[in-house]
Design a protein around this motif. Structure first.
Motif, mmCIF file in Angstrom:
data_model
loop_
_atom_site.group_PDB
_atom_site.id
_atom_site.type_symbol
_atom_site.label_atom_id
_atom_site.label_comp_id
_atom_site.label_asym_id
_atom_site.label_seq_id
_atom_site.Cartn_x
_atom_site.Cartn_y
_atom_site.Cartn_z
ATOM 1 N N LEU A 188 104.865 29.118 -21.444
ATOM 2 C CA LEU A 188 103.846 28.226 -22.007
ATOM 3 C C LEU A 188 102.539 28.479 -21.287
ATOM 4 O O LEU A 188 102.472 28.388 -20.060
ATOM 5 C CB LEU A 188 104.250 26.761 -21.833
ATOM 6 C CG LEU A 188 103.176 25.730 -22.201
ATOM 7 C CD1 LEU A 188 102.958 25.702 -23.714
ATOM 8 C CD2 LEU A 188 103.556 24.355 -21.682
ATOM 9 N N ALA A 189 101.493 28.766 -22.046
ATOM 10 C CA ALA A 189 100.151 28.950 -21.487
ATOM 11 C C ALA A 189 99.277 27.772 -21.889
ATOM 12 O O ALA A 189 99.212 27.403 -23.065
ATOM 13 C CB ALA A 189 99.536 30.249 -21.988
ATOM 14 N N THR A 190 98.648 27.176 -20.875
ATOM 15 C CA THR A 190 97.665 26.119 -21.075
ATOM 16 C C THR A 190 96.406 26.524 -20.314
ATOM 17 O O THR A 190 96.426 27.477 -19.532
ATOM 18 C CB THR A 190 98.176 24.758 -20.541
ATOM 19 O OG1 THR A 190 98.424 24.868 -19.141
ATOM 20 C CG2 THR A 190 99.445 24.316 -21.267
ATOM 21 N N ARG B 284 100.732 21.460 -16.345
ATOM 22 C CA ARG B 284 100.796 21.691 -17.793
ATOM 23 C C ARG B 284 100.482 20.407 -18.558
ATOM 24 O O ARG B 284 99.825 20.438 -19.583
ATOM 25 C CB ARG B 284 102.136 22.282 -18.199
ATOM 26 C CG ARG B 284 103.308 21.320 -18.125
ATOM 27 C CD ARG B 284 104.633 21.979 -18.305
ATOM 28 N NE ARG B 284 105.102 22.378 -17.002
ATOM 29 C CZ ARG B 284 106.365 22.618 -16.709
ATOM 30 N NH1 ARG B 284 107.293 22.550 -17.636
ATOM 31 N NH2 ARG B 284 106.723 22.961 -15.498
ATOM 32 N N LEU B 285 100.963 19.261 -18.063
ATOM 33 C CA LEU B 285 100.703 17.985 -18.733
ATOM 34 C C LEU B 285 99.227 17.605 -18.633
ATOM 35 O O LEU B 285 98.617 17.162 -19.613
ATOM 36 C CB LEU B 285 101.579 16.885 -18.141
ATOM 37 C CG LEU B 285 103.099 17.099 -18.246
ATOM 38 C CD1 LEU B 285 103.832 15.968 -17.551
ATOM 39 C CD2 LEU B 285 103.542 17.269 -19.683
ATOM 40 N N ALA C 192 95.147 22.925 -26.961
ATOM 41 C CA ALA C 192 95.440 24.282 -27.436
ATOM 42 C C ALA C 192 96.392 24.962 -26.454
ATOM 43 O O ALA C 192 96.115 25.038 -25.256
ATOM 44 C CB ALA C 192 94.156 25.091 -27.575
ATOM 45 N N VAL C 193 97.536 25.418 -26.963
ATOM 46 C CA VAL C 193 98.550 26.070 -26.134
ATOM 47 C C VAL C 193 99.059 27.329 -26.829
ATOM 48 O O VAL C 193 98.875 27.501 -28.038
ATOM 49 C CB VAL C 193 99.745 25.141 -25.829
ATOM 50 C CG1 VAL C 193 99.293 23.894 -25.075
ATOM 51 C CG2 VAL C 193 100.504 24.774 -27.081
ATOM 52 N N ASP D 139 100.834 30.039 -31.340
ATOM 53 C CA ASP D 139 99.701 29.214 -30.922
ATOM 54 C C ASP D 139 99.832 27.872 -31.626
ATOM 55 O O ASP D 139 100.284 27.808 -32.779
ATOM 56 C CB ASP D 139 98.375 29.863 -31.324
ATOM 57 C CG ASP D 139 98.200 31.249 -30.723
ATOM 58 O OD1 ASP D 139 98.674 31.474 -29.593
ATOM 59 O OD2 ASP D 139 97.590 32.114 -31.383
ATOM 60 N N GLY D 140 99.448 26.813 -30.944
ATOM 61 C CA GLY D 140 99.539 25.496 -31.554
ATOM 62 C C GLY D 140 98.757 24.459 -30.786
ATOM 63 O O GLY D 140 98.007 24.779 -29.859
#
Length: 134
Positions: A15-17, A54-55, A63-64, A84-85
């Protein structure tokens, strides 16, 4: 197997934030795909803190990106799927949070015996990208 099926079958994603400072943050996590949403949660596995970056990042910028991939010494078998979402943080006791935990428990038996009680990440507005060597 199509890209969505490959993604759904994967056991772990990255997961990328992005934080308010513009610095990307990447973590591995378990997840489950349910129709038009991807869910993950803060579970009982040890963490250095409960104030997960991440939170915080999702709260400031929803956007993640999630990535799953497969490596093989035979490079004809290489593939990746990126989604992407837009993410939201759910209370695990909310209707969607409870349903998300049910979906996660169906994929990961560890969650049946020890149901997570931390926040749930819900990712919607999914946009799919993929590549395969074959």
């Amino acid at each position: 197997m199509d890209a969505v099926a490959r993604f759904a079958a994967a056991r772990v994603a990255r997961l990328a934030t992005v934080g308010a400072d513009g610095v990307p943050h990447l973590v591995p996590l378990v997840f489950a795909l349910d129709s038009d949403a991807i869910y993950s949660c803060v579970d009982h596995k040890p963490k250095r803190t409960t104030a997960l970056r991440r939170l915080k990042n999702i709260s400031g910028n929803p956007a993640v990106t999630l990535l799953v991939d497969h490596y093989d010494e035979n490079w004809d078998h290489l593939w990746w799927v990126r989604v992407d979402g837009r993410a939201r943080i759910l209370d695990p006791d909310s209707d969607e949070g409870t349903a998300a935990l049910d979906v996660l428990a169906a994929k990961y038996p560890q969650y049946v015996d020890r149901r997570p009680d931390g926040p749930v990440i819900a990712i919607h507005d999914l946009r799919w990208h993929y590549w395969s060597a074959l």
